[in-house]
Scaffold this motif. Structure first.
Motif, PDB file in Angstrom:
ATOM      1  N   UNK A 147       0.815  -1.194   0.000  1.00 32.70           N
ATOM      2  CA  UNK A 147       0.000   0.000   0.000  1.00 32.70           C
ATOM      3  C   UNK A 147       0.862   1.262   0.000  1.00 32.70           C
ATOM      4  N   UNK A 148       2.066   1.172   0.482  1.00 34.59           N
ATOM      5  CA  UNK A 148       2.929   2.346   0.561  1.00 34.59           C
ATOM      6  C   UNK A 148       3.085   2.983  -0.817  1.00 34.59           C
ATOM      7  N   UNK A 149       2.972   4.313  -0.842  1.00 33.10           N
ATOM      8  CA  UNK A 149       3.169   5.030  -2.086  1.00 33.10           C
ATOM      9  C   UNK A 149       1.922   5.188  -2.923  1.00 33.10           C
ATOM     10  N   UNK A 150       0.819   4.531  -2.554  1.00 33.44           N
ATOM     11  CA  UNK A 150      -0.381   4.710  -3.361  1.00 33.44           C
ATOM     12  C   UNK A 150      -1.195   5.882  -2.821  1.00 33.44           C
ATOM     13  N   UNK A 151      -2.199   6.283  -3.553  1.00 36.10           N
ATOM     14  CA  UNK A 151      -2.954   7.481  -3.208  1.00 36.10           C
ATOM     15  C   UNK A 151      -3.653   7.359  -1.862  1.00 36.10           C
ATOM     16  N   UNK A 152      -4.086   6.161  -1.486  1.00 29.78           N
ATOM     17  CA  UNK A 152      -4.786   5.995  -0.203  1.00 29.78           C
ATOM     18  C   UNK A 152      -3.847   6.233   0.971  1.00 29.78           C
ATOM     19  N   UNK A 153      -2.668   5.660   0.937  1.00 30.24           N
ATOM     20  CA  UNK A 153      -1.742   5.876   2.052  1.00 30.24           C
ATOM     21  C   UNK A 153      -1.293   7.333   2.105  1.00 30.24           C
ATOM     22  N   UNK A 154      -1.117   7.957   0.946  1.00 28.44           N
ATOM     23  CA  UNK A 154      -0.759   9.382   0.916  1.00 28.44           C
ATOM     24  C   UNK A 154      -1.889  10.225   1.494  1.00 28.44           C
ATOM     25  N   UNK A 155      -3.133   9.860   1.198  1.00 26.61           N
ATOM     26  CA  UNK A 155      -4.284  10.579   1.740  1.00 26.61           C
ATOM     27  C   UNK A 155      -4.357  10.420   3.251  1.00 26.61           C
ATOM     28  N   UNK A 170     -11.399  -0.051  -0.945  1.00 27.86           N
ATOM     29  CA  UNK A 170     -10.834  -0.227  -2.284  1.00 27.86           C
ATOM     30  C   UNK A 170     -10.880   1.071  -3.095  1.00 27.86           C
ATOM     31  N   UNK A 171     -11.965   1.833  -2.945  1.00 26.39           N
ATOM     32  CA  UNK A 171     -12.155   2.998  -3.798  1.00 26.39           C
ATOM     33  C   UNK A 171     -12.160   4.329  -3.057  1.00 26.39           C
ATOM     34  N   UNK A 220     -16.037  10.974   2.500  1.00 27.50           N
ATOM     35  CA  UNK A 220     -15.438   9.969   1.615  1.00 27.50           C
ATOM     36  C   UNK A 220     -14.522  10.693   0.640  1.00 27.50           C
ATOM     37  N   UNK A 221     -13.253  10.330   0.663  1.00 28.70           N
ATOM     38  CA  UNK A 221     -12.276  10.902  -0.258  1.00 28.70           C
ATOM     39  C   UNK A 221     -11.890   9.839  -1.280  1.00 28.70           C
TER      40      UNK A 221
END
Length: 113
Positions: free
Chosen positions: A1-9, A55-56, A88-89
């Motif tokens: 998950x590191x580096x994806x938009x969710x972890x950054x958010x 997931x989304x 919800x982001x």
């Protein structure tokens, strides 16, 4: 998950929560096999909010959101709930950081009332 938009958010939201309330307590709760890291929760004199990844989306649920002013209209989920409200982001969503910081501060003030 590191580096994806969710972890950054999640990292961005975490930093905003700390900016709003430097004495916030972060804990991971509700650990289970399907989510071994648990759900990040943020508290100060009571629960402020939880941050869950799906997931989304990244869902920010405010425990007493129905009692909070939301002049910027950040809440976009759980609007029919009796006490909770959520934001919800989704990927690429723009979060009004100043309004979010104000919302966290209002949640703390409500907990302290």
């Amino acid at each position: 998950m590191a580096g994806d938009w969710k972890s950054e958010t999640v990292d961005r939201v975490r930093s905003l929560i700390v900016r709003a309330e430097p004495d916030v307590v972060e804990e991971a709760k509700w650990r289970k096999e399907s989510n071994p890291e648990g759900v990040p929760t943020f508290s100060r004199d009571g629960l402020i909010c939880t941050v869950e990844t799906y997931q989304d989306k990244v869902k920010l649920t405010f425990a007493k959101g129905a009692s909070l002013p939301d002049p910027a209209g950040l809440f976009n989920a759980g609007l029919d709930g009796g006490s909770r409200r959520a934001i919800d982001l989704r990927e690429g969503a723009d979060l009004d950081e100043d309004a979010f910081v104000a919302l966290v501060r209002d949640a703390v003030a409500l907990n302290q009332a």
